[in-house]
Design a protein around this motif. Structure first.
Motif, PDB file in Angstrom:
ATOM      1  N   LEU A 128       0.489  22.659 -28.184  1.00 30.65           N
ATOM      2  CA  LEU A 128       0.678  24.098 -28.350  1.00 30.65           C
ATOM      3  C   LEU A 128      -0.644  24.831 -28.215  1.00 30.65           C
ATOM      4  N   ASP A 129      -0.571  26.079 -27.739  1.00 30.36           N
ATOM      5  CA  ASP A 129      -1.790  26.877 -27.652  1.00 30.36           C
ATOM      6  C   ASP A 129      -2.096  27.515 -29.008  1.00 30.36           C
ATOM      7  N   SER A 140       9.230  18.689 -27.818  1.00 30.78           N
ATOM      8  CA  SER A 140      10.216  19.362 -28.668  1.00 30.78           C
ATOM      9  C   SER A 140      10.166  20.867 -28.437  1.00 30.78           C
ATOM     10  N   PRO A 141      11.317  21.528 -28.424  1.00 32.89           N
ATOM     11  CA  PRO A 141      11.315  22.986 -28.250  1.00 32.89           C
ATOM     12  C   PRO A 141      10.632  23.685 -29.423  1.00 32.89           C
ATOM     13  N   TYR A 156       9.478  25.182 -35.206  1.00 27.01           N
ATOM     14  CA  TYR A 156       9.507  26.281 -36.169  1.00 27.01           C
ATOM     15  C   TYR A 156      10.334  25.892 -37.391  1.00 27.01           C
ATOM     16  N   PHE A 157      11.504  25.325 -37.148  1.00 25.52           N
ATOM     17  CA  PHE A 157      12.381  24.909 -38.234  1.00 25.52           C
ATOM     18  C   PHE A 157      11.756  23.772 -39.039  1.00 25.52           C
ATOM     19  N   ALA A 158      11.126  22.819 -38.375  1.00 27.49           N
ATOM     20  CA  ALA A 158      10.523  21.674 -39.061  1.00 27.49           C
ATOM     21  C   ALA A 158       9.369  22.112 -39.957  1.00 27.49           C
TER      22      ALA A 158
END
Length: 288
Positions: free
Chosen positions: A125-126, A182-183, A188-190
């Protein structure tokens, strides 16, 4: 002459009637002479009117020295009492169990400081995406604490603490098994779920202290002892993180770091359930 008469003569500056030797030949000019005369007049006048102080029942200096303990003896007695209290806490297994619960819970919390680097390394991720996820982590702090508090009041705080520590450890292990592609929604949910569980642990882990049944006069010493043990992750967690990253690289290092914290969380959960077992026959605390 009475005290009041002398004051009046001083106010009127009656030099012939005042018994004051003033170098300037005026009794109102020399402040020091006036104050000295005023104190002498007050003491002499008051001593002639006040009743004498009775010495009946008073102690002589020798009697006080013989009856009162010396400062050295008082200090030695206080030290012995403190060591006795400390030894009783060391032999209290419940104190150690509470300290282990707090240590593992605080250790899980320490892992959240590495979320940013872990997400960048494991999922590519950035900086903007990582900043958004770490902001969500901070938003979950009050949510997790409030939810854990309600559940603790409903089902027993120590039982709730054990469950929360176990699921917080599982959440860290779950981050390790997520695929690299992973999307963003799943990440975000994790992160949000893991943060709720971890901050829930922080919100209620001190509630377990009530099960120690420590006497009120020893509570301060007991809290200090538990804090000294429970907050040691502040010392060794940065060292452990640096060692793993330096030795094994970022990819493997963060996996070992999060994995070790997640596994040790189960020891804290076990300590919480054992503490619950030891305290199941305790009388409930008064709500007054």
């Amino acid at each position: 002459l009475s005290f009041t008469t002398q004051i009046m003569r001083l106010i009127l500056c009656d030099k012939n009637l005042l018994e004051i030797q003033n170098p300037y030949n005026h009794p109102c000019w020399d402040y020091n002479v006036f104050m000295g005369w005023l104190m002498r007049s007050f003491i002499s006048g008051a001593s002639s009117q006040w009743p004498p102080i009775s010495n009946k029942g008073s102690r002589t200096p020798d009697d006080s020295a013989k009856s009162a303990p010396t400062r050295a003896e008082e200090a030695a007695a206080g030290l012995r009492e403190t060591l006795t209290d400390l030894w009783s806490l060391v032999n209290n297994i419940r104190v150690w169990l509470v300290a282990l619960c707090i240590l593992t819970g605080y250790q899980v919390f320490w892992a959240t400081y590495s979320y940013s680097a872990f997400l960048q390394t494991q999922f590519g991720l950035d900086a903007v995406a990582v900043a958004a996820l770490t902001t969500v982590r901070l938003w979950m702090r009050p949510v997790g604490a409030v939810i854990a508090g309600f559940i603790g009041d409903r089902y027993h705080p120590v039982r709730s603490l054990g469950v929360a520590i176990a699921f917080a450890g599982l959440s860290l292990l779950g981050l390790l098994v997520l695929p690299a592609d992973s999307p963003y929604t799943l990440l975000y949910f994790a992160v949000a779920t893991s943060s709720i569980l971890i901050y829930g642990v922080l919100g209620i882990y001190w509630a377990s202290f009530n099960t120690t049944r420590v006497a009120p006069q020893r509570a301060g010493l007991a809290i200090g002892m538990v804090s000294m043990i429970g907050y040691t992750p502040d010392i060794y967690m940065p060292v452990l993180n640096t060692y793993l990253i330096t030795t094994y690289g970022e990819a493997v290092g963060y996996q070992l770091y999060f994995g070790s914290v997640g596994v040790t969380a189960f020891f804290g959960a076990g300590a919480a359930f054992y503490l619950l077992h030891l305290s199941k026959d305790d009388e409930p605390l008064s709500s007054a």
